[in-house]
Design a protein around this motif. Structure first.
Motif, mmCIF file in Angstrom:
data_model
loop_
_atom_site.group_PDB
_atom_site.id
_atom_site.type_symbol
_atom_site.label_atom_id
_atom_site.label_comp_id
_atom_site.label_asym_id
_atom_site.label_seq_id
_atom_site.Cartn_x
_atom_site.Cartn_y
_atom_site.Cartn_z
ATOM 1 N N TYR A 2 0.843 -1.190 0.000
ATOM 2 C CA TYR A 2 0.000 0.000 0.000
ATOM 3 C C TYR A 2 0.882 1.245 0.000
ATOM 4 C CZ TYR A 2 -3.347 -3.478 1.553
ATOM 5 O OH TYR A 2 -4.125 -4.605 1.638
ATOM 6 N N ALA A 3 0.438 2.265 -0.724
ATOM 7 C CA ALA A 3 1.088 3.570 -0.663
ATOM 8 C C ALA A 3 0.315 4.412 0.346
ATOM 9 C CB ALA A 3 1.085 4.241 -2.027
ATOM 10 N N ALA A 4 1.042 5.225 1.109
ATOM 11 C CA ALA A 4 0.399 6.052 2.129
ATOM 12 C C ALA A 4 1.001 7.443 2.117
ATOM 13 C CB ALA A 4 0.575 5.418 3.503
ATOM 14 N N LEU A 5 0.156 8.445 2.338
ATOM 15 C CA LEU A 5 0.592 9.826 2.506
ATOM 16 C C LEU A 5 0.082 10.333 3.844
ATOM 17 C CD1 LEU A 5 -0.223 11.375 -1.006
ATOM 18 C CD2 LEU A 5 2.035 10.709 -0.142
ATOM 19 N N ASP A 6 0.895 11.153 4.510
ATOM 20 C CA ASP A 6 0.500 11.789 5.766
ATOM 21 C C ASP A 6 0.826 13.272 5.627
ATOM 22 O OD1 ASP A 6 -0.198 12.449 8.327
ATOM 23 O OD2 ASP A 6 1.530 11.498 9.285
ATOM 24 N N ILE A 7 -0.214 14.092 5.547
ATOM 25 C CA ILE A 7 -0.039 15.514 5.244
ATOM 26 C C ILE A 7 -0.378 16.359 6.460
ATOM 27 C CG2 ILE A 7 -0.854 17.413 3.801
ATOM 28 C CD1 ILE A 7 -1.333 15.282 1.610
ATOM 29 N N GLY A 8 0.610 17.098 6.928
ATOM 30 C CA GLY A 8 0.416 17.964 8.082
ATOM 31 C C GLY A 8 1.012 19.330 7.849
ATOM 32 N N GLY A 9 0.938 20.166 8.847
ATOM 33 C CA GLY A 9 1.401 21.536 8.705
ATOM 34 C C GLY A 9 2.903 21.688 8.648
ATOM 35 N N THR A 10 3.653 20.677 9.102
ATOM 36 C CA THR A 10 5.114 20.775 9.087
ATOM 37 C C THR A 10 5.784 19.831 8.108
ATOM 38 O OG1 THR A 10 5.293 19.198 10.922
ATOM 39 C CG2 THR A 10 5.195 21.541 11.480
#
Length: 318
Positions: A2-10
């Protein structure tokens, strides 16, 4: 895979994760949070490019995206508070358009705190628990629920926003616009602010952070201990409320503030006994999170894995 992205402010992070929840490779770039839409989407694309360069990319069969919120999972859009250029931004559509994404892969969007709950249920402290609240206590306070053995993100993907439950009707104003929210008492920012207001002073050359307050609390500083006690009391009220409403069995606490260890967990468990008093609620237990830095990525992969399971199909590219 699986490909995963985690998008946050930093940071914008990505990973390839196998069916056992193990990270094979990881990529990360700073979030250009105050820049243009094109600069932000270019950074997302660059992270995907790095993942696509790995030999295992050809075996990816699903993709999950964890994003700071609010999110709208029904429409695939995000409006992160700390990324001003993205308001109702079509993140799923943007990722789906990446040229390296294979036909048949439909990205799954999930809120970042809900992703932590998914990760802890899959591989962490909520494994085997039918009803749990998983909280992230850091700069803000977020959460996600597992109910009847399944992740419960709610219709828009925002269920579990326990940081914005009011625990004091006349409490301090919160950034959300309400008063007395858990976040205004329990976040790392709130802990440091309260300690400073009480007269605590960080050591020379040290910033006034929750971690610095925790260090002072460990050596017995009364003002630092009081700041963590205040945070723990607000968290206990939120956990007890969840136990009363939903009969959760376990509350998992992660995030930077949880790294304080017993400085947080000892008063938290003590206060919980005062709030969770009804027979069906008093047995709720508190556990530290098992997954740390990569919980968002693992949770995003878990969401993609659940979708593939529900569809009853396996897509293998290449």
């Amino acid at each position: 895979m699986y490909a995963a992205l985690d998008i946050g402010g930093t940071k914008i992070a990505g990973a390839l994760i196998d069916d056992a929840g193990v990270i094979l490779t990881r990529a990360e770039l700073p979030t250009p949070a105050r820049e243009s839409v094109s600069r932000l989407t270019g950074t997302v694309d660059a992270v995907i490019d790095r993942l696509a360069a790995h030999p295992a990319w050809g075996t990816v069969r699903g993709m999950g995206i964890a994003s700071a919120g609010p999110v709208d999972t029904a429409h695939g859009t995000v409006s992160p508070v700390n990324i001003p250029a993205w308001r109702a931004f079509p993140l799923v559509e943007c990722v789906r358009a990446h040229p390296m994404l294979f036909d048949g892969i439909d990205p799954v969007l999930i809120g970042d705190a809900v992703a932590v709950a998914a990760a802890e249920q899959w591989r962490g402290a909520a494994q085997g628990v039918a009803n749990a609240l998983c909280m992230v206590v850091s700069t803000g306070v977020g959460g996600g629920y597992v109910l009847n053995g399944k992740l419960h993100p709610g219709p828009s993907g925002n269920a579990g926003h326990v940081g914005h439950i009011s625990v004091a009707m006349d409490g301090p104003p919160c950034a959300c616009g309400a008063r007395g929210c858990v976040e205004s008492y329990a976040s790392g920012t709130a802990i440091a602010r309260h300690a400073v207001q009480a007269g605590w002073v960080p050591r020379e050359g040290e910033a006034a952070t929750a971690a610095a307050v925790a260090a002072a609390a460990r050596v017995g500083d009364a003002r630092a201990l009081a700041a963590y006690d205040r945070s723990a009391r607000a968290l206990a009220a939120a956990i007890a409320g969840s136990a009363t409403l939903l009969e959760i069995e376990v509350a998992v606490i992660g995030g930077g503030v949880a790294q304080a260890g017993d400085v947080l967990f000892t008063p938290l468990r003590r206060h919980l006994h005062s709030f969770a008093v009804l027979d069906f609620a008093r047995d709720v237990t508190v556990r530290p999170a098992a997954l740390a830095r990569d919980a968002g990525l693992v949770g995003a992969a878990a969401a993609a894995r659940v979708r593939m399971t529900e569809q009853g199909s396996v897509y293998v590219s290449g």
